[in-house]
Design a protein around this motif. Structure first.
Motif, PDB file in Angstrom:
ATOM      1  N   ASN A 254       4.823  27.277 -24.323  1.00 47.36           N
ATOM      2  CA  ASN A 254       4.456  25.915 -24.666  1.00 47.36           C
ATOM      3  C   ASN A 254       5.695  25.163 -25.150  1.00 47.36           C
ATOM      4  O   ASN A 254       6.058  25.250 -26.323  1.00 47.36           O
ATOM      5  CB  ASN A 254       3.376  25.965 -25.763  1.00 47.36           C
ATOM      6  CG  ASN A 254       2.694  24.640 -25.962  1.00 47.36           C
ATOM      7  OD1 ASN A 254       2.916  23.705 -25.209  1.00 47.36           O
ATOM      8  ND2 ASN A 254       1.872  24.568 -26.983  1.00 47.36           N
ATOM      9  N   LEU A 255       6.335  24.427 -24.258  1.00 44.75           N
ATOM     10  CA  LEU A 255       7.543  23.689 -24.601  1.00 44.75           C
ATOM     11  C   LEU A 255       7.220  22.492 -25.491  1.00 44.75           C
ATOM     12  O   LEU A 255       6.204  21.815 -25.299  1.00 44.75           O
ATOM     13  CB  LEU A 255       8.234  23.174 -23.340  1.00 44.75           C
ATOM     14  CG  LEU A 255       8.801  24.213 -22.384  1.00 44.75           C
ATOM     15  CD1 LEU A 255       9.261  23.545 -21.097  1.00 44.75           C
ATOM     16  CD2 LEU A 255       9.941  24.986 -23.029  1.00 44.75           C
ATOM     17  N   GLN A 256       8.099  22.244 -26.435  1.00 45.85           N
ATOM     18  CA  GLN A 256       8.023  21.040 -27.249  1.00 45.85           C
ATOM     19  C   GLN A 256       8.565  19.876 -26.405  1.00 45.85           C
ATOM     20  O   GLN A 256       9.336  20.089 -25.466  1.00 45.85           O
ATOM     21  CB  GLN A 256       8.846  21.212 -28.523  1.00 45.85           C
ATOM     22  CG  GLN A 256       8.380  22.363 -29.402  1.00 45.85           C
ATOM     23  CD  GLN A 256       6.927  22.202 -29.818  1.00 45.85           C
ATOM     24  OE1 GLN A 256       6.498  21.135 -30.256  1.00 45.85           O
ATOM     25  NE2 GLN A 256       6.147  23.267 -29.652  1.00 45.85           N
ATOM     26  N   PRO A 257       8.195  18.630 -26.725  1.00 45.44           N
ATOM     27  CA  PRO A 257       8.644  17.496 -25.899  1.00 45.44           C
ATOM     28  C   PRO A 257      10.167  17.428 -25.707  1.00 45.44           C
ATOM     29  O   PRO A 257      10.634  17.176 -24.604  1.00 45.44           O
ATOM     30  CB  PRO A 257       8.122  16.276 -26.660  1.00 45.44           C
ATOM     31  CG  PRO A 257       6.889  16.790 -27.354  1.00 45.44           C
ATOM     32  CD  PRO A 257       7.227  18.204 -27.750  1.00 45.44           C
ATOM     33  N   GLN A 258      10.959  17.681 -26.744  1.00 49.59           N
ATOM     34  CA  GLN A 258      12.412  17.601 -26.566  1.00 49.59           C
ATOM     35  C   GLN A 258      12.918  18.760 -25.716  1.00 49.59           C
ATOM     36  O   GLN A 258      13.893  18.611 -24.980  1.00 49.59           O
ATOM     37  CB  GLN A 258      13.148  17.506 -27.899  1.00 49.59           C
ATOM     38  CG  GLN A 258      13.308  18.817 -28.641  1.00 49.59           C
ATOM     39  CD  GLN A 258      14.020  18.619 -29.961  1.00 49.59           C
ATOM     40  OE1 GLN A 258      13.556  17.875 -30.818  1.00 49.59           O
ATOM     41  NE2 GLN A 258      15.132  19.292 -30.136  1.00 49.59           N
ATOM     42  N   GLN A 259      12.271  19.921 -25.793  1.00 56.91           N
ATOM     43  CA  GLN A 259      12.640  21.047 -24.931  1.00 56.91           C
ATOM     44  C   GLN A 259      12.325  20.711 -23.473  1.00 56.91           C
ATOM     45  O   GLN A 259      13.135  20.955 -22.582  1.00 56.91           O
ATOM     46  CB  GLN A 259      11.898  22.320 -25.330  1.00 56.91           C
ATOM     47  CG  GLN A 259      12.304  22.887 -26.660  1.00 56.91           C
ATOM     48  CD  GLN A 259      11.422  24.045 -27.077  1.00 56.91           C
ATOM     49  OE1 GLN A 259      10.197  23.996 -26.938  1.00 56.91           O
ATOM     50  NE2 GLN A 259      12.050  25.103 -27.593  1.00 56.91           N
ATOM     51  N   GLU A 260      11.141  20.138 -23.248  1.00 55.77           N
ATOM     52  CA  GLU A 260      10.756  19.758 -21.881  1.00 55.77           C
ATOM     53  C   GLU A 260      11.730  18.713 -21.321  1.00 55.77           C
ATOM     54  O   GLU A 260      12.109  18.783 -20.152  1.00 55.77           O
ATOM     55  CB  GLU A 260       9.330  19.224 -21.853  1.00 55.77           C
ATOM     56  CG  GLU A 260       8.847  18.952 -20.446  1.00 55.77           C
ATOM     57  CD  GLU A 260       7.387  18.556 -20.371  1.00 55.77           C
ATOM     58  OE1 GLU A 260       7.069  17.699 -19.512  1.00 55.77           O
ATOM     59  OE2 GLU A 260       6.569  19.091 -21.133  1.00 55.77           O
TER      60      GLU A 260
ATOM     61  N   THR B  33       8.705  31.221 -24.887  1.00 56.88           N
ATOM     62  CA  THR B  33       7.630  30.278 -25.165  1.00 56.88           C
ATOM     63  C   THR B  33       6.788  30.044 -23.916  1.00 56.88           C
ATOM     64  O   THR B  33       7.283  30.109 -22.796  1.00 56.88           O
ATOM     65  CB  THR B  33       8.170  28.936 -25.710  1.00 56.88           C
ATOM     66  OG1 THR B  33       7.063  28.107 -26.077  1.00 56.88           O
ATOM     67  CG2 THR B  33       9.025  28.206 -24.684  1.00 56.88           C
TER      68      THR B  33
ATOM     69  N   GLN C 153      14.848  32.630 -26.922  1.00 59.93           N
ATOM     70  CA  GLN C 153      13.498  32.315 -27.397  1.00 59.93           C
ATOM     71  C   GLN C 153      12.535  32.405 -26.225  1.00 59.93           C
ATOM     72  O   GLN C 153      12.874  32.011 -25.111  1.00 59.93           O
ATOM     73  CB  GLN C 153      13.451  30.899 -27.974  1.00 59.93           C
ATOM     74  CG  GLN C 153      14.385  30.660 -29.111  1.00 59.93           C
ATOM     75  CD  GLN C 153      14.442  29.201 -29.536  1.00 59.93           C
ATOM     76  OE1 GLN C 153      13.788  28.326 -28.958  1.00 59.93           O
ATOM     77  NE2 GLN C 153      15.247  28.913 -30.556  1.00 59.93           N
TER      78      GLN C 153
END
Length: 182
Positions: free
Chosen positions: A9-15, A7, A5
């Protein structure tokens, strides 16, 4: 099955997962990410004065990400910048610049990093050149880059300590000839 993937812009759980991987693997780098000011730092002779990955993370989280994901879990990531220039890549700039790649230690040796580099190399909007650097004693990358068609373009002797050089590599986009017009 591993999915790649992209991105900005990471989502909070990804970060949170990226942060965990960086903290877990910081000392696998030379020098450690704990004493770095960022992924483009030019002088390795001085650290950031802390024993934390926060300064490195802050700079890295503003970059573009390629994520290797399996069943919703990030196994590995590669960060990169576009439009990058530095004196050590003169003649190959501006370029895309791969800054950090980390794979979960439990999943190393499975070719996940190769999937990320393939995705980076085959991005439709990539620059003509992709640059990166590593340290001369990083056997995994020193071995894999030439096999992938990357060439060493600059070596900075003892840049990371006695006997540890910084090696800059470049991958050039294959130019496909246009079909002949009738």
């Amino acid at each position: 099955m591993i999915e790649i993937q992209q991105t900005d812009n990471l989502q909070p759980q990804q970060e949170a997962r990226i942060r965990f991987l960086v903290e877990s693997c910081a000392d696998d780098f030379c020098p450690s990410l704990r004493c770095r000011t960022g992924s483009s730092q030019q002088n390795f002779s001085r650290g950031n004065g802390t024993d934390s990955v926060e300064e490195y993370l802050r700079e890295m989280l503003g970059q573009k990400f390629l994520l290797a994901v399996e069943q919703g879990q990030i196994l590995s990531f590669l960060t990169y910048k576009t439009g990058y220039s530095c004196p050590d890549l003169a003649g190959y700039a501006p370029c895309d610049y791969a800054t950090t790649m980390i794979t979960d230690p439990a999943r190393r040796g499975e070719g996940i990093g190769a999937l990320l580099y393939t995705a980076l190399e085959n991005r439709p909007d990539r620059s003509r050149f992709i640059g990166t650097r590593t340290w001369s004693t990083n056997a995994a990358q020193m071995h894999i880059f030439p096999k992938r068609g990357w060439k060493a373009v600059c070596v900075k002797k003892n840049d990371r300590g006695e006997g540890i050089d910084t090696v800059y590599f470049v991958h050039e986009k294959e130019e496909r000839p246009l079909p002949l017009q009738p």
